[in-house]
Design a protein around this motif. Structure first.
Motif, short mmCIF file in Angstrom:
data_model
loop_
_atom_site.label_atom_id
_atom_site.label_comp_id
_atom_site.label_asym_id
_atom_site.label_seq_id
_atom_site.Cartn_x
_atom_site.Cartn_y
_atom_site.Cartn_z
N VAL A 125 -97.27 68.31 26.58
CA VAL A 125 -97.86 67.52 25.48
C VAL A 125 -97.11 66.20 25.36
O VAL A 125 -97.69 65.15 25.11
CB VAL A 125 -97.76 68.30 24.14
CG1 VAL A 125 -98.39 67.53 23.00
CG2 VAL A 125 -98.41 69.67 24.29
N SER A 126 -95.80 66.24 25.60
CA SER A 126 -95.00 65.02 25.45
C SER A 126 -95.15 64.05 26.61
O SER A 126 -94.61 62.95 26.57
CB SER A 126 -93.53 65.41 25.31
OG SER A 126 -93.20 66.30 26.34
N GLY A 127 -95.87 64.42 27.68
CA GLY A 127 -96.13 63.44 28.74
C GLY A 127 -95.79 63.94 30.13
O GLY A 127 -95.11 64.94 30.30
N HIS A 128 -96.30 63.20 31.12
CA HIS A 128 -96.20 63.55 32.52
C HIS A 128 -94.76 63.59 33.02
O HIS A 128 -94.38 64.42 33.83
CB HIS A 128 -97.01 62.50 33.30
CG HIS A 128 -96.99 62.66 34.76
ND1 HIS A 128 -97.62 63.69 35.40
CD2 HIS A 128 -96.44 61.89 35.73
CE1 HIS A 128 -97.46 63.56 36.70
NE2 HIS A 128 -96.75 62.48 36.92
N ALA A 129 -93.92 62.69 32.48
CA ALA A 129 -92.56 62.57 32.98
C ALA A 129 -91.76 63.85 32.76
O ALA A 129 -90.74 64.08 33.41
CB ALA A 129 -91.86 61.39 32.30
N GLU A 130 -92.22 64.70 31.85
CA GLU A 130 -91.52 65.94 31.56
C GLU A 130 -91.63 66.94 32.71
O GLU A 130 -90.83 67.87 32.82
CB GLU A 130 -92.13 66.61 30.32
CG GLU A 130 -91.98 65.79 29.05
CD GLU A 130 -90.55 65.75 28.59
OE1 GLU A 130 -89.95 66.83 28.49
OE2 GLU A 130 -90.03 64.64 28.38
N ASN A 131 -92.66 66.79 33.57
CA ASN A 131 -92.91 67.79 34.61
C ASN A 131 -92.01 67.57 35.81
O ASN A 131 -92.24 66.65 36.59
CB ASN A 131 -94.36 67.70 35.11
CG ASN A 131 -95.34 68.24 34.12
OD1 ASN A 131 -95.80 67.50 33.26
ND2 ASN A 131 -95.65 69.50 34.24
N THR A 132 -91.01 68.41 35.99
CA THR A 132 -90.21 68.32 37.21
C THR A 132 -90.88 69.19 38.26
O THR A 132 -91.12 68.75 39.38
CB THR A 132 -88.78 68.80 36.95
OG1 THR A 132 -88.31 68.09 35.83
CG2 THR A 132 -87.89 68.51 38.13
N ILE A 133 -91.21 70.43 37.89
CA ILE A 133 -91.90 71.32 38.83
C ILE A 133 -93.41 71.15 38.62
O ILE A 133 -93.92 71.31 37.52
CB ILE A 133 -91.49 72.78 38.62
CG1 ILE A 133 -89.97 72.93 38.84
CG2 ILE A 133 -92.26 73.71 39.55
CD1 ILE A 133 -89.45 74.33 38.67
N LEU A 134 -94.09 70.81 39.69
CA LEU A 134 -95.54 70.61 39.60
C LEU A 134 -96.28 71.93 39.81
O LEU A 134 -97.38 72.13 39.31
CB LEU A 134 -96.00 69.61 40.66
CG LEU A 134 -95.41 68.21 40.51
CD1 LEU A 134 -95.59 67.41 41.80
CD2 LEU A 134 -96.06 67.49 39.35
N GLY A 135 -95.69 72.81 40.60
CA GLY A 135 -96.34 74.08 40.88
C GLY A 135 -95.58 74.82 41.96
O GLY A 135 -94.57 74.34 42.49
N CYS A 136 -96.08 76.01 42.26
CA CYS A 136 -95.41 76.85 43.27
C CYS A 136 -96.48 77.65 44.01
O CYS A 136 -97.37 78.23 43.37
CB CYS A 136 -94.43 77.77 42.55
SG CYS A 136 -93.47 78.80 43.65
N VAL A 137 -96.41 77.63 45.34
CA VAL A 137 -97.41 78.34 46.15
C VAL A 137 -96.81 79.66 46.62
O VAL A 137 -95.66 79.69 47.08
CB VAL A 137 -97.79 77.48 47.39
CG1 VAL A 137 -98.84 78.19 48.23
CG2 VAL A 137 -98.28 76.11 46.97
N PHE A 138 -97.58 80.74 46.49
CA PHE A 138 -97.12 82.04 46.95
C PHE A 138 -97.58 82.21 48.41
O PHE A 138 -98.61 82.82 48.70
CB PHE A 138 -97.72 83.16 46.10
CG PHE A 138 -97.41 83.06 44.62
CD1 PHE A 138 -96.27 82.42 44.18
CD2 PHE A 138 -98.27 83.62 43.68
CE1 PHE A 138 -95.98 82.34 42.81
CE2 PHE A 138 -97.98 83.54 42.32
CZ PHE A 138 -96.84 82.90 41.89
N ASP A 139 -96.81 81.65 49.34
CA ASP A 139 -97.23 81.65 50.74
C ASP A 139 -97.43 83.05 51.29
O ASP A 139 -98.33 83.30 52.08
CB ASP A 139 -96.19 80.94 51.62
CG ASP A 139 -95.95 79.52 51.18
OD1 ASP A 139 -96.85 78.70 51.34
OD2 ASP A 139 -94.86 79.23 50.66
N SER A 140 -96.54 83.98 50.86
CA SER A 140 -96.65 85.30 51.51
C SER A 140 -97.85 86.09 51.01
O SER A 140 -98.25 87.05 51.66
CB SER A 140 -95.36 86.10 51.39
OG SER A 140 -94.76 85.91 50.16
#
Ligand SMILES: Cc1cc2nc3c(=O)[nH]c(=O)nc-3n(C[C@H](O)[C@H](O)[C@H](O)COP(=O)(O)OP(=O)(O)OC[C@H]3O[C@@H](n4cnc5c(N)ncnc54)[C@H](O)[C@@H]3O)c2cc1C
Length: 497
Positions: free
Chosen positions: A370-385
């Motif tokens: 809510v406070s803004g885009h700059a807060e996001n350090t991790i964008l996501g995580c893929v479960f490759d296995s």
């Protein structure tokens, strides 16, 4: 005029695809491809890295620092798989599998994952089946009100509006909470960028078109499109698909046993057998000019050889092309789009067979706070296995492989694992392997107005001095997906007859 010599700048997937198709279309033309890196493939970067399992066995694990899975909707990639004889190494994920059906969000500031419906149709289904589990999550309420109300929202697109940001579009049609949570997460997953800056027409043209087809309602437009698109022909030159299209029936995503790099390796191997193609790795173009007297392109390079060609294809990032031009023949808009950077962290953990560290699924994305885009350090995580454990067959069940995508370089791996543990709602053990790769300026952020700017560029390229003999293609022009890039290479030089 048919080309007698063609220079291709850039040996990522766009440049390699262009070389492949141009050498087939113009067998009499001498084609030279220059690639700055010694390794071909650009952002495609598959590697096999050694690991030691807990019982001391040594083996290797397939890691991707760039693209990891592809959707079967790009016929140009399927065509390459057929023509390069890659179908025996395909690994596919069926649409019905948990790895395809389960996608998650992790809301900033919360712990644990929330499952999301994965398509507009499943959004509708979640509205129509009140027992759907997604409705019992905090996302259910947002989805229900956004999707159910959308068809009844008034036609709010102003007649003069030619483009807008993904966030503005979704806010207009589905409301601001939907746009911030779902729209920003999707844009984080594909562009690692802020949905408030990305052009909806360039990035998600199907949304814009659906709104038009649905006379103002995206949902109505999508329902209409499923009937219309079934018969639509994608290209006038038929794709040579062999039985690959059939193999892709019911497939959600796919890769290869040796990762996406298999596509690059096969292209390079094949091109080296074409007598009319010269691949120069580790050679950077330093200057590009049109000699008006000889009507030839002159390309100076780090090899000190000046390459002369009647036709040229630029498949390097647009700011790199900008740096090659002389001040008296500039091209417009080459620096209009910034490029996002993504730090990719591959993590491999040992598990006892049958155990896992995350729910079965594709992975999760983190929406804008809510406070803004700059807060996001991790964008996501893929479960490759979940999807690609066959890359480690026969012992894939003994490890969990996942990849975190970050906006910034990693400051501390233990802190990253701590944060991932919170997001997953499970204490992650010490990893067997951590591999960090900083991909600097790797994905173009196609800003609002991108399509119009590319039309302007095309217009200038068709005029003098270029005369339609320089093609500018690649992720920064026609779209960032591997499919977009391979298709752009396939279409290069269509007007050179
Ligand atoms: C981390 C990450 C994950 C991704 N995941 C996916 C995914 O899952 N699915 C998907 O479809 N897409 C994905 N993409 C997007 C896709 O991989 C890229 O958009 C695509 O590979 C870009 O290809 P390209 O050939 O246009 O450009 P690039 O890969 O950037 O290649 C450009 C080439 O030009 C060369 N070059 C640069 N300057 C010069 C010069 N002056 N002279 C000569 N050569 C030069 C470089 O060495 C490079 O090889 C991902 C991208 C990244 C970064």
């Amino acid at each position: 005029m048919a080309p007698s010599s063609i220079a291709i700048l850039g040996g990522g997937l766009t440049g390699l695809s262009a070389a492949f198709h141009l050498s087939r279309r113009f067998p009499a033309a001498q084609i030279t491809l220059l690639n700055k890196d010694t390794r071909f493939g650009g952002w495609v970067h598959s590697s096999r890295d050694k690991i030691t399992l807990e019982d001391g066995r040594e083996t290797s694990v397939l890691l991707e620092a760039g693209p990891r899975t592809l959707r079967p909707n790009s016929k140009s990639v399927l065509e390459l798989i057929n023509l390069l004889d890659l179908s025996s190494s395909l690994l596919t994920v069926p649409k019905s599998s948990p790895a395809a059906r389960n996608r998650f969000l992790c809301l900033p500031g919360t712990q644990g994952l929330l499952r999301i419906p994965s398509s507009p149709l499943s959004l509708l289904t979640s509205v129509l089946s009140p027992k759907s589990s997604s409705l019992h999550s905090p996302l259910g309420h947002i989805l229900l009100s956004a999707v159910a109300r959308e068809p009844f929202r008034k036609w709010t697109r102003l007649s003069w509006l030619e483009d807008e940001s993904v966030d503005d579009f979704l806010t207009r049609r589905f409301g601001s909470e939907f746009a911030r949570i779902f729209g920003s997460a999707l844009v984080h997953g594909i562009y690692a960028a802020d949905s408030r800056e990305l052009s909806v027409r360039a990035a998600f043209p199907s949304l814009w078109d659906a709104e038009e087809r649905g006379r103002g309602s995206v949902m109505t437009g999508f329902l209409r499109s499923s009937r219309a698109s079934a018969t639509a022909e994608v290209d006038d030159v038929p794709y040579l698909l062999g039985d690959v299209e059939e193999q892709m029936r019911g497939v959600s995503v796919y890769s290869f046993s040796q990762g996406i790099g298999a596509l690059v390796n096969a292209l390079v191997r094949e091109l080296r057998t074409h007598k009319n193609v010269r691949l120069l790795g580790g050679v950077s173009a330093n200057g590009l000019r049109m000699n008006r007297r000889t009507a030839q392109f002159e390309i100076t390079s780090s090899s000190r050889e000046t390459l002369r060609a009647t036709h040229a294809v630029s498949a390097v990032p647009l700011p790199s092309l900008n740096a090659l031009l002389t001040p008296n023949t500039p091209l417009p808009h080459l620096t209009a789009n910034p490029y996002s950077s993504v730090t990719v962290v591959n993590l491999v953990f040992a598990v006892s067979p049958g155990h896992t560290l995350h729910p079965e699924g594709f992975g999760y994305l983190v929406p804008r706070a809510v406070s803004g885009h700059a807060e996001n350090t991790i964008l996501g995580c893929v479960f490759d296995s979940s999807s690609m454990s066959a890359q480690e067959a026969p012992w894939g069940a003994e490890i969990v492989k996942m990849t975190a995508m970050l906006r910034e370089p990693v400051v501390s791996v233990p802190r990253l694992i701590e944060t991932l543990s919170q997001q997953l709602g499970i204490r992650l053990p010490d990893p067997l392997l951590v591999k960090v790769q900083d991909n600097v300026h790797c994905i173009p952020l196609l800003r609002v107005g991108h399509l119009q700017r590319m039309r302007d560029l095309d217009c200038v390229l068709r005029g003098e001095p270029w005369g339609g003999r320089l093609e500018v293609i690649g992720a920064g022009v026609g779209g960032v997906s591997v499919g977009d890039c391979v298709e752009a290479g396939r279409r290069a030089g269509r007007s050179w007859t």
